[in-house]
Design a protein around this motif. Structure first.
Motif, PDB file in Angstrom:
ATOM      1  N   VAL A 112       0.635  -1.248   0.098  1.00 48.01           N
ATOM      2  CA  VAL A 112      -0.001   0.164  -0.098  1.00 48.01           C
ATOM      3  C   VAL A 112       0.913   1.168   0.108  1.00 48.01           C
ATOM      4  N   VAL A 113       1.846   1.243   0.549  1.00 50.26           N
ATOM      5  CA  VAL A 113       2.861   2.443   0.576  1.00 50.26           C
ATOM      6  C   VAL A 113       3.499   2.798  -0.720  1.00 50.26           C
ATOM      7  N   ARG A 114       3.740   1.580  -1.301  1.00 43.37           N
ATOM      8  CA  ARG A 114       4.346   1.666  -2.660  1.00 43.37           C
ATOM      9  C   ARG A 114       3.199   2.327  -3.776  1.00 43.37           C
ATOM     10  N   SER A 115       2.159   1.799  -3.451  1.00 42.30           N
ATOM     11  CA  SER A 115       1.251   2.303  -4.359  1.00 42.30           C
ATOM     12  C   SER A 115       0.659   3.939  -4.051  1.00 42.30           C
ATOM     13  N   LEU A 116       0.789   4.152  -2.829  1.00 42.94           N
ATOM     14  CA  LEU A 116       0.670   5.430  -2.587  1.00 42.94           C
ATOM     15  C   LEU A 116       1.431   6.394  -2.921  1.00 42.94           C
ATOM     16  N   SER A 117       2.716   6.145  -2.971  1.00 43.41           N
ATOM     17  CA  SER A 117       3.761   6.996  -3.461  1.00 43.41           C
ATOM     18  C   SER A 117       3.621   7.404  -5.002  1.00 43.41           C
ATOM     19  N   LYS A 118       2.854   6.520  -5.591  1.00 45.88           N
ATOM     20  CA  LYS A 118       2.693   6.936  -7.103  1.00 45.88           C
ATOM     21  C   LYS A 118       1.320   7.608  -7.254  1.00 45.88           C
ATOM     22  N   VAL A 119       0.577   7.952  -6.312  1.00 43.52           N
ATOM     23  CA  VAL A 119      -0.487   8.369  -6.397  1.00 43.52           C
ATOM     24  C   VAL A 119      -0.548  10.002  -6.842  1.00 43.52           C
ATOM     25  N   LYS A 120      -1.213  10.734  -7.718  1.00 46.88           N
ATOM     26  CA  LYS A 120      -0.855  11.984  -8.224  1.00 46.88           C
ATOM     27  C   LYS A 120      -1.714  12.752  -7.203  1.00 46.88           C
ATOM     28  N   GLY A 121      -1.026  13.907  -6.578  1.00 46.48           N
ATOM     29  CA  GLY A 121      -1.350  14.794  -5.577  1.00 46.48           C
ATOM     30  C   GLY A 121      -1.044  14.194  -4.263  1.00 46.48           C
ATOM     31  N   ILE A 122      -0.586  13.110  -4.031  1.00 43.17           N
ATOM     32  CA  ILE A 122      -0.209  12.797  -2.665  1.00 43.17           C
ATOM     33  C   ILE A 122       0.604  13.727  -1.885  1.00 43.17           C
ATOM     34  N   SER A 123       1.404  14.329  -2.548  1.00 39.64           N
ATOM     35  CA  SER A 123       2.297  15.383  -1.779  1.00 39.64           C
ATOM     36  C   SER A 123       1.588  16.553  -1.151  1.00 39.64           C
ATOM     37  N   GLU A 124       0.404  16.718  -1.810  1.00 37.02           N
ATOM     38  CA  GLU A 124      -0.350  17.831  -1.195  1.00 37.02           C
ATOM     39  C   GLU A 124      -1.191  17.731   0.314  1.00 37.02           C
ATOM     40  N   THR A 125      -1.234  16.506   0.475  1.00 40.07           N
ATOM     41  CA  THR A 125      -1.973  16.033   1.798  1.00 40.07           C
ATOM     42  C   THR A 125      -1.398  15.560   2.719  1.00 40.07           C
ATOM     43  N   LEU A 126      -2.078  15.299   3.894  1.00 39.00           N
ATOM     44  CA  LEU A 126      -1.433  14.704   5.072  1.00 39.00           C
ATOM     45  C   LEU A 126      -1.883  13.465   5.301  1.00 39.00           C
ATOM     46  N   LEU A 127      -1.040  12.405   5.436  1.00 37.72           N
ATOM     47  CA  LEU A 127      -1.068  10.977   5.525  1.00 37.72           C
ATOM     48  C   LEU A 127      -1.250  10.578   7.120  1.00 37.72           C
ATOM     49  N   GLU A 232      -7.234   0.815   4.160  1.00 37.27           N
ATOM     50  CA  GLU A 232      -6.512  -0.066   5.339  1.00 37.27           C
ATOM     51  C   GLU A 232      -5.209  -0.690   4.635  1.00 37.27           C
ATOM     52  N   GLU A 233      -4.524  -1.231   5.254  1.00 38.28           N
ATOM     53  CA  GLU A 233      -3.279  -1.868   4.810  1.00 38.28           C
ATOM     54  C   GLU A 233      -3.279  -2.933   3.803  1.00 38.28           C
ATOM     55  N   ASP A 234      -4.351  -3.563   3.428  1.00 38.28           N
ATOM     56  CA  ASP A 234      -4.618  -4.066   2.443  1.00 38.28           C
ATOM     57  C   ASP A 234      -5.140  -3.757   1.095  1.00 38.28           C
ATOM     58  N   HIS A 235      -5.249  -2.529   1.059  1.00 33.67           N
ATOM     59  CA  HIS A 235      -5.662  -1.674  -0.134  1.00 33.67           C
ATOM     60  C   HIS A 235      -4.557  -1.212  -0.985  1.00 33.67           C
ATOM     61  N   PHE A 236      -4.910  -1.707  -2.051  1.00 34.82           N
ATOM     62  CA  PHE A 236      -3.998  -1.242  -3.201  1.00 34.82           C
ATOM     63  C   PHE A 236      -4.643   0.196  -3.904  1.00 34.82           C
ATOM     64  N   ILE A 237      -3.921   1.085  -3.738  1.00 30.65           N
ATOM     65  CA  ILE A 237      -4.369   2.348  -4.321  1.00 30.65           C
ATOM     66  C   ILE A 237      -3.720   2.916  -5.762  1.00 30.65           C
ATOM     67  N   TYR A 238      -4.737   3.031  -6.543  1.00 32.68           N
ATOM     68  CA  TYR A 238      -4.412   3.466  -7.746  1.00 32.68           C
ATOM     69  C   TYR A 238      -3.996   4.980  -7.946  1.00 32.68           C
ATOM     70  N   PRO A 239      -3.291   4.966  -9.038  1.00 36.60           N
ATOM     71  CA  PRO A 239      -2.542   6.677  -9.060  1.00 36.60           C
ATOM     72  C   PRO A 239      -3.453   7.709  -9.380  1.00 36.60           C
ATOM     73  N   ASN A 240      -4.777   7.366  -9.797  1.00 33.48           N
ATOM     74  CA  ASN A 240      -5.844   8.417  -9.822  1.00 33.48           C
ATOM     75  C   ASN A 240      -6.839   8.521  -8.646  1.00 33.48           C
ATOM     76  N   ALA A 241      -6.338   7.865  -7.685  1.00 38.96           N
ATOM     77  CA  ALA A 241      -7.279   7.720  -6.253  1.00 38.96           C
ATOM     78  C   ALA A 241      -7.657   9.171  -5.869  1.00 38.96           C
ATOM     79  N   TYR A 242      -6.612   9.698  -5.719  1.00 39.22           N
ATOM     80  CA  TYR A 242      -6.651  11.079  -4.787  1.00 39.22           C
ATOM     81  C   TYR A 242      -7.370  12.016  -5.735  1.00 39.22           C
ATOM     82  N   ARG A 243      -7.292  12.274  -6.866  1.00 39.43           N
ATOM     83  CA  ARG A 243      -7.808  13.442  -7.785  1.00 39.43           C
ATOM     84  C   ARG A 243      -9.469  12.943  -7.882  1.00 39.43           C
TER      85      ARG A 243
END
Length: 431
Positions: A112-127, A232-243
């Motif tokens: 999940v951390v690797r997938s989050l690292s590729k999410v567009k806009g992730i640097s704009e928010t708080l995890l 959750e820790e077993d959710h793969f997050i796609y790059p477009n998820a945040y937008r």
């Protein structure tokens, strides 16, 4: 002259009576204003459910179990500022905080951390990473995140932190189907005759503690009025998820006023979506869901329903008793393609340290296509409402595992632990 004197006396008496009447009316008016002001003050200075606590039959003053040295140190860590402020000093405008709740599956957390690292806009928010228990390998993974602001919080009353007392395992606790009178042990069985299992009840405790902390306890989010995304820790997050979730949160009020939340994936965790040019409104799923403070207040009002329902799963508790109590269907808005996927083969507290550990990478079977890398939701799409879905019907009593009075009281104590609901937070509430 005699007539004039009598008229003067009558005139003076009339004026005195008139003055008395006016003063009385003014006093009554002032009293009404004060009562209204006091009523309004009480409304904005207390959480909505505080007025109901007496009727709930629970303690207004929390009585948490005695903490261990470890739990005390972890609770102190909850007050530390986010990391990476030197890299990301400011959050984006209208950002949506992301809360990732975890236990002890480092193989999954890596994914999940690797997938989050590729999410567009992730640097704009708080995890925010919420830990159920303390595990060194999990901690190291989170400390290694460098792609956004990161705040860690640890549930100080996690059963995993108490080895010899409640909420962990106490030597005098009843086990399995023990008879308390015969065994002279402590505890209340659930509706099926089973006594509490700390490993199981921690699922629900962690979720409720986390929600109360994120919405009302943490200074970073207790004044946030918009949506917060939970994964959750077993959710793969796609790059477009945040937008996508930003867009869905905006569209929810305009296109689906009956929707309480926005979702990154269908409620059926095995579904990848319909792939049609429509927005979908259906029951709220537990993979990548987001809602705002107004919805949280509605949930918080139902604390007793949540804490006293004999069901150890937080999501089933919500579906079976909390959402139905709102009086109308609780819909969630999503796209027709998922932006998050559940890849875990084991439950939240299974797998680690067991013979058949859940160590699958999970990302191998999840393909990310080009359409999943950017926003793939059209604001002009119509909303298709799925009205009739499978779920828990009236009369469902829960799967048990949550019958001990101590767990119910601890759950209610989490409800009381933060009282941040002043005129500033009231002003920000919206549908």
């Amino acid at each position: 002259m005699e007539f004039y004197k009598k008229s003067r006396v009558k005139d003076v008496a009339f004026r005195r009576i008139l003055t008395l009447v006016l003063v009385t009316l003014l006093g009554v008016s002032l009293l009404v204003v004060l009562l209204k002001t006091n009523s309004y003050s009480n409304t904005i200075s207390q959480t909505p459910d505080e007025s109901n606590y007496i009727s709930l039959g629970v303690k207004e003053i929390t009585h948490f179990p005695k903490q261990t040295k470890l739990s005390i140190s972890l609770e102190k860590m909850n007050g530390l500022p986010p990391r990476n402020l030197d890299i990301f000093p400011k959050l984006g405008k209208d950002h949506i905080p992301i809360v990732l709740y975890v236990h002890n599956r480092p193989q999954y957390l890596h994914v999940v951390v690797r997938s989050l690292s590729k999410v567009k806009g992730i640097s704009e928010t708080l995890l925010i990473v919420s830990h159920d228990g303390y595990f060194e390998e999990m901690n190291k993974i989170v400390e290694g995140i460098r792609f956004c602001q990161v705040k860690q919080i640890f549930a100080p009353y996690s059963p995993h932190l108490f080895t010899e007392s409640f909420p962990g395992v106490s030597p005098k606790d009843c086990r399995d189907k023990d008879d308390p009178l015969e065994k002279k042990c402590n505890g209340n069985p659930d509706q099926y005759g089973n006594h509490r299992s700390p490993k199981i009840v921690s699922l629900k405790h962690h979720w409720w503690w986390m929600m109360n902390m994120v919405w009302d306890g943490l200074k970073e989010t207790r004044s946030h009025f918009g949506h917060i995304l939970f994964i959750e820790e077993d959710h793969f997050i796609y790059p477009n998820a945040y937008r996508n979730i930003q867009l869905l949160a905006e569209l929810k009020r305009k296109k689906c006023p009956e929707c309480y939340a926005a979702n990154l994936a269908p409620s059926d965790v095995n579904s990848a979506g319909e792939g049609v040019n429509k927005l979908i409104a259906e029951k709220m799923g537990n993979v990548g869901y987001a809602f705002n403070r107004t919805v949280w207040r509605k949930i918080h009002l139902k604390a007793k329903d949540f804490c006293f329902f004999d069901e150890y799963n937080w999501d089933i508790t919500m579906w079976a008793t909390v959402y139905p109590s709102f009086g109308a269907p609780v819909y969630s808005l999503r796209g027709s393609r998922r932006s998050a996927a559940h890849f875990g083969k084991c439950g939240l507290h299974q797998g680690q340290g067991e013979q058949n550990a859940c160590i699958d990478d999970g990302a191998v079977s999840i393909g990310v296509e080009e359409i999943d890398k950017d926003v793939n939701i059209n604001p002009n799409w119509e909303v298709h409402v799925i009205k009739h879905q499978q779920g828990y019907r009236a009369g469902f009593k829960g799967w048990g595992g949550w019958g001990d009075d101590r767990d119910r009281q601890l759950c209610m104590d989490f409800t009381h632990m933060n009282h941040v609901f002043d005129k500033h937070s009231m002003a920000g509430l919206k549908n």
